[in-house]
Design an enzyme around this catalytic site. Structure first.
Site, PDB file in Angstrom:
ATOM      1  N   GLY A   1      60.733  78.908  -8.083  1.00  0.00           N
ATOM      2  CA  GLY A   1      61.139  78.095  -6.963  1.00  0.00           C
ATOM      3  C   GLY A   1      61.670  76.625  -7.604  1.00  0.00           C
ATOM      4  O   GLY A   1      62.473  76.060  -6.886  1.00  0.00           O
ATOM      5  N   THR A   2      61.299  76.223  -8.558  1.00  0.00           N
ATOM      6  CA  THR A   2      61.736  75.122  -9.237  1.00  0.00           C
ATOM      7  C   THR A   2      63.353  75.078  -9.572  1.00  0.00           C
ATOM      8  O   THR A   2      63.904  74.211  -9.234  1.00  0.00           O
ATOM      9  CB  THR A   2      60.838  74.855 -10.583  1.00  0.00           C
ATOM     10  OG1 THR A   2      59.738  74.538 -10.147  1.00  0.00           O
ATOM     11  CG2 THR A   2      61.247  73.605 -11.396  1.00  0.00           C
TER      12      THR A   2
ATOM     13  N   ASN B   1      52.985  71.446  -0.286  1.00  0.00           N
ATOM     14  CA  ASN B   1      52.318  72.204  -1.224  1.00  0.00           C
ATOM     15  C   ASN B   1      50.913  71.862  -1.432  1.00  0.00           C
ATOM     16  O   ASN B   1      50.123  72.403  -1.995  1.00  0.00           O
ATOM     17  CB  ASN B   1      53.221  72.335  -2.533  1.00  0.00           C
ATOM     18  CG  ASN B   1      53.388  71.054  -3.209  1.00  0.00           C
ATOM     19  OD1 ASN B   1      54.055  70.076  -2.696  1.00  0.00           O
ATOM     20  ND2 ASN B   1      52.808  70.963  -4.297  1.00  0.00           N
TER      21      ASN B   1
ATOM     22  N   GLN C   1      56.117  77.182  -0.116  1.00  0.00           N
ATOM     23  CA  GLN C   1      54.740  77.470   0.655  1.00  0.00           C
ATOM     24  C   GLN C   1      54.908  77.826   2.182  1.00  0.00           C
ATOM     25  O   GLN C   1      53.682  77.991   2.792  1.00  0.00           O
ATOM     26  CB  GLN C   1      53.801  76.054   0.704  1.00  0.00           C
ATOM     27  CG  GLN C   1      53.572  75.583  -0.595  1.00  0.00           C
ATOM     28  CD  GLN C   1      52.505  76.469  -1.294  1.00  0.00           C
ATOM     29  OE1 GLN C   1      51.824  77.461  -0.809  1.00  0.00           O
ATOM     30  NE2 GLN C   1      52.159  76.225  -2.857  1.00  0.00           N
TER      31      GLN C   1
ATOM     32  N   HIS D   1      55.722  84.557  -6.304  1.00  0.00           N
ATOM     33  CA  HIS D   1      54.381  84.707  -6.471  1.00  0.00           C
ATOM     34  C   HIS D   1      53.641  83.806  -5.650  1.00  0.00           C
ATOM     35  O   HIS D   1      52.488  83.796  -5.407  1.00  0.00           O
ATOM     36  CB  HIS D   1      54.120  84.082  -7.909  1.00  0.00           C
ATOM     37  CG  HIS D   1      54.263  82.500  -8.137  1.00  0.00           C
ATOM     38  ND1 HIS D   1      53.165  81.929  -8.207  1.00  0.00           N
ATOM     39  CD2 HIS D   1      55.283  81.751  -8.357  1.00  0.00           C
ATOM     40  CE1 HIS D   1      53.548  80.345  -8.749  1.00  0.00           C
ATOM     41  NE2 HIS D   1      54.777  80.678  -8.617  1.00  0.00           N
TER      42      HIS D   1
ATOM     43  N   THR E   1      71.268  87.883 -16.473  1.00  0.00           N
ATOM     44  CA  THR E   1      71.001  89.209 -16.145  1.00  0.00           C
ATOM     45  C   THR E   1      69.749  89.094 -15.233  1.00  0.00           C
ATOM     46  O   THR E   1      68.853  88.522 -15.344  1.00  0.00           O
ATOM     47  CB  THR E   1      70.192  89.756 -17.613  1.00  0.00           C
ATOM     48  OG1 THR E   1      71.399  89.584 -18.471  1.00  0.00           O
ATOM     49  CG2 THR E   1      70.034  91.112 -17.068  1.00  0.00           C
TER      50      THR E   1
ATOM     51  N   CYS F   1      51.002  72.381 -10.619  1.00  0.00           N
ATOM     52  CA  CYS F   1      51.993  71.761 -11.775  1.00  0.00           C
ATOM     53  C   CYS F   1      51.633  70.393 -12.205  1.00  0.00           C
ATOM     54  O   CYS F   1      51.906  69.882 -13.037  1.00  0.00           O
ATOM     55  CB  CYS F   1      53.451  71.742 -11.028  1.00  0.00           C
ATOM     56  SG  CYS F   1      54.083  73.212 -10.585  1.00  0.00           S
TER      57      CYS F   1
END
Length: 382
Positions: free
Chosen positions: A71-72, A145, A175, A197, A233, A321
């Site tokens: 997500g970052t 979040n 979220q 995740h 990849t 975080c």
């Protein structure tokens, strides 16, 4: 007794179906999808099929789905890939806030519930249109979040389209998946960010949707994958598992929201009955079902989380975080929460594995630990 896990906003356990979908691509179906032989084509087909599933759930076209590493990365790409002034709310995740501050962008305040100040946003957009190079990107998260606030993206979109029609409108929807139907959000914005995740997929894979026709400079260049929008990849196993988890989260959303609203309300109500001065940070009708964020004046979050960890109860004070930070959350500061209350912030977030037993135990343990800490702070004997 086992772990009582109430930190689903940080990460939620993988859904069994996602694990099953992932495993073949970690063993037999391991080929690089950028290759030309039939084993590579098998991997490429799996990525394409996953892209179709993701697009349907998110309400976009398959060609608008860009697979990323997290997500970052998705957030960074959206806010860094457009020229011009960048604008966001003061309650954004640091994956948006930091790059916008770094490029000298504009940060708009929020109300006491964490919603962006629409009047101030209008002022900023108008001022930049008349005196500066113009607004290039506006980013407002779909669901906060830390406290779970649901943004009014209808109002934000209307304002941006009127006052900065050339700007890219992005939402950090990391979220949101478990709680909101993204098909209703997609038409309002130009780009959305997601991370697997958070809804039962694996770590290390995310999505950025980019509306067709939007020019967005890539954050990662190299092999030209993802139509030159994100080289590298493909994480085939992660992508397949992401799509599987996303589809399941979408299918069970309504039932899970109803179930977890009841558990969340019970958790906060019973804590409030057991303790004095429990402050529910955001009104329940303005946040998503899985967030029980409270402030507990008279204690320090760090001390409480240590005791909860010792008792095998997993929770947090703010974003995962930002764990370890000594200062109160920037989100609570932006919302104007009193510093004494903010130092006792507790974020308990529920998810697809949360049970009634988890709630019962959390109430008992949190209440007893808060009483212990308050007695210690007052000099009373335990």
């Amino acid at each position: 007794m086992g772990i009582t896990y109430l930190d689903h906003a940080a990460t939620t356990p993988m859904r069994p179906a996602a694990v099953d979908a992932m495993l073949p691509f970690l063993s037999d179906r391991f080929a690089n999808p950028s290759g030309s032989h039939r084993f590579a084509r098998d991997s490429r087909r799996a990525v394409d099929e996953a892209r179709d599933l993701v697009a349907e759930v998110l309400g976009v076209a398959p060609g608008e789905v860009v697979f990323t590493g997290c997500g970052t990365e998705s957030d960074n790409t959206a806010v860094a890939g457009v020229a011009g002034v960048a604008v966001c709310s003061a309650a954004e995740h640091h994956a948006v806030l930091h790059p916008i501050e770094h490029r000298g962008g504009r940060v708009v305040g929020v109300d006491p519930a964490g919603h962006i100040d629409l009047a101030r946003l209008a002022e900023v957009l108008t001022a930049e249109r008349s005196t500066g190079p113009g607004v290039g990107v506006v980013s407002v998260m779909a669901v906060n979040n830390e406290v779970g606030t649901i943004s009014d993206l209808v109002a934000v979109s209307r304002l941006v389209r009127e006052l900065a029609p050339g700007a890219l409108l992005h939402t950090d929807a990391v979220q949101a998946v478990s709680w909101l139907d993204l098909r209703a959000i997609a038409p309002l914005v130009d780009a959305m960010s997601f991370s697997a995740h958070k809804f039962g997929g694996p770590k290390g894979v995310g999505v950025l949707t980019v509306r067709d026709g939007v020019a967005l400079a890539p954050l990662i260049s190299g092999g030209g994958q993802e139509r030159d929008r994100r080289s590298g990849t493909h994480n085939v196993a992660g992508i397949v598992a992401l799509a599987t988890a996303l589809v399941e989260a979408d299918q069970v959303r309504d039932a899970e929201v109803a179930r977890l609203v009841a558990l969340r309300d019970r958790l906060v109500d019973e804590l409030s009955a057991a303790l004095d001065d429990v402050v529910e940070t955001v009104p329940r009708d303005r946040k998503v079902a899985g967030f029980a964020h409270v402030c507990l004046p008279g204690i320090e979050s760090e001390s409480l989380l240590y005791l909860l960890d010792e008792a095998d109860v997993c929770a947090s004070a703010a974003s995962a975080c930002a764990s370890g930070a000594m200062e109160p959350s920037h989100v609570l500061a932006a919302m104007g929460v009193d510093r004494r209350a903010a130092t006792g912030a507790l974020r308990m977030t529920l998810g697809h594995t949360t049970t009634e037993a988890d709630v019962d135990r959390a109430v008992d343990v949190v209440a007893s630990m808060v009483v212990r800490l308050r007695r210690s702070a007052s000099g009373a004997h335990p």
